[in-house]
Design an enzyme around this catalytic site. Structure first.
Site, PDB file in Angstrom:
ATOM      1  N   CYS A  33      11.877  36.606  88.274  1.00  0.00           N
ATOM      2  CA  CYS A  33      12.146  37.102  89.627  1.00  0.00           C
ATOM      3  C   CYS A  33      11.411  38.398  89.946  1.00  0.00           C
ATOM      4  CB  CYS A  33      13.637  37.290  89.820  1.00  0.00           C
ATOM      5  SG  CYS A  33      14.594  35.772  89.621  1.00  0.00           S
TER       6      CYS A  33
ATOM      7  N   ASN B 218      18.227  32.154  96.167  1.00  0.00           N
ATOM      8  CA  ASN B 218      17.347  32.875  95.254  1.00  0.00           C
ATOM      9  C   ASN B 218      16.085  32.047  95.017  1.00  0.00           C
ATOM     10  OD1 ASN B 218      16.049  34.088  93.088  1.00  0.00           O
ATOM     11  ND2 ASN B 218      17.887  34.358  91.862  1.00  0.00           N
TER      12      ASN B 218
ATOM     13  N   HIS C  19      15.000  42.065  95.599  1.00  0.00           N
ATOM     14  CA  HIS C  19      14.994  40.647  95.241  1.00  0.00           C
ATOM     15  C   HIS C  19      16.300  40.025  95.705  1.00  0.00           C
ATOM     16  CE1 HIS C  19      15.135  36.954  93.078  1.00  0.00           C
ATOM     17  NE2 HIS C  19      15.984  37.399  92.167  1.00  0.00           N
TER      18      HIS C  19
END
Length: 325
Positions: A112, A282, A252
């Site tokens: 990520c 996500n 994020h």
């Protein structure tokens, strides 16, 4: 000389999977998912649609905004953990699709945090005078590595791509600093067990779930909030700024609870904290460039604004960037 963002672009697949759709697939509910993650829906790539397809569209949109032709790009660096193939680099596939024949291209794997790692690499290349323009991409097709029978993970993830064009320029605007960290001791809290050299594919005796990502959510949450807070403060301190100076914080987009807890620790207001995890879930390395593009096109990022961005991902990796827009 600084690397300045002169164009942004993003792409989300057409298919929307809502929490109500997931109720038909696993033992979960819309209310349960929203309460724990803040996610209401996510995008899922179409059959035959792969990471390079999405990334190429996002990249072309960034190039169009910047008014730059693909052949004017010197470097393509891609943050992804779900490339089209184990190798070669998906960035090379994108290079061919765009016709960016003058660029060299490579992928970077930092989960990520991949986009910010890639942004840092491209920034170093341009700031050192080795090139004029770079294309930085974050793109993922996480729906292909999610276990759709595991309600603790499948509700979290989606597919998408985002990209920015960087140009080396003199002046005050541009990337002020980037900060990268990792700690491999946390590997098994968030990882994909197969198929690499440790757990290779085999005609017989293969665990059918090896290709799927694994996560211990509660443990990841604790480390994520602390790491995102610390690395964000690191970026601000390195440049002599405080949270009050931040025009927009784009973290994020992993989980609403993580985003709110981090913003609270940084003493950021709701107006400063950009959130779109409710719409897209996500998307790993794609969340930040998608959010940048969305915020910029909505007029939330204006010339001269101070943009703070931070990410946390498997590895563990974590990173931040402070940017004068």
């Amino acid at each position: 000389m600084k690397a300045r963002i002169i164009g942004t672009g993003s792409y989300l697949p057409e298919r929307i999977m809502t929490n109500f759709d997931l109720e038909q697939m696993v033992d979960t509910s819309h209310d349960w998912i929203v309460a724990r993650t803040g996610i209401k829906e996510r995008r899922i790539a179409a059959e035959g649609e792969c990471t390079s397809d999405m990334a190429t569209i996002a990249a072309q949109r960034a190039l169009d905004m910047a008014g730059i032709k693909a052949e004017d790009i010197d470097l393509i660096v891609m943050g992804t953990i779900t490339g089209d193939y184990p190798w070669p680099a998906t960035a090379c596939i994108i290079q061919a699709k765009l016709g960016a024949q003058n660029a060299f291209a490579y992928d970077l794997s930092a989960a990520c945090s991949g986009f910010l790692y890639a942004l840092s690499a491209a920034n170093d290349y341009l700031a050192n005078g080795r090139g004029k323009r770079a294309l930085v991409i974050g793109a993922e097709t996480l729906s292909r590595i999610v276990d759709w029978t595991d309600r603790n993970t499948c509700v979290l993830f989606g597919d998408g791509a985002g990209a920015v064009v960087l140009e080396a320029q003199d002046g005050e605007s541009g990337i002020l600093s980037t900060h990268l960290h990792s700690d491999g001791n946390y590997l098994e809290l968030l990882y994909q067990p197969g198929f690499g050299s440790r757990n290779p594919s085999s005609p017989e005796g293969v665990d059918a779930r090896l290709p799927y990502l694994k996560m211990q959510g509660n443990e990841v949450f604790k480390v994520a909030v602390r790491s995102l807070t610390d690395v964000s403060k690191e970026a601000l301190d390195a440049n002599g700024f405080s949270s009050a100076d931040v025009g927009l914080f784009i973290p994020h987009q992993a989980n609403l609870r993580i985003l709110e807890a981090t913003a609270k620790r940084l003493e950021l207001t709701e107006e400063q904290n950009f959130i779109n995890v409710d719409k897209y879930g996500n998307t790993s390395g794609a969340t930040i460039p998608i959010a940048m593009d969305e915020a910029f096109r909505q007029g939330l990022l204006k010339e001269g604004d101070l943009l703070l961005s931070a990410a946390f991902g498997g590895g563990f990796t974590w990173a931040s960037a402070l940017i004068r827009w």
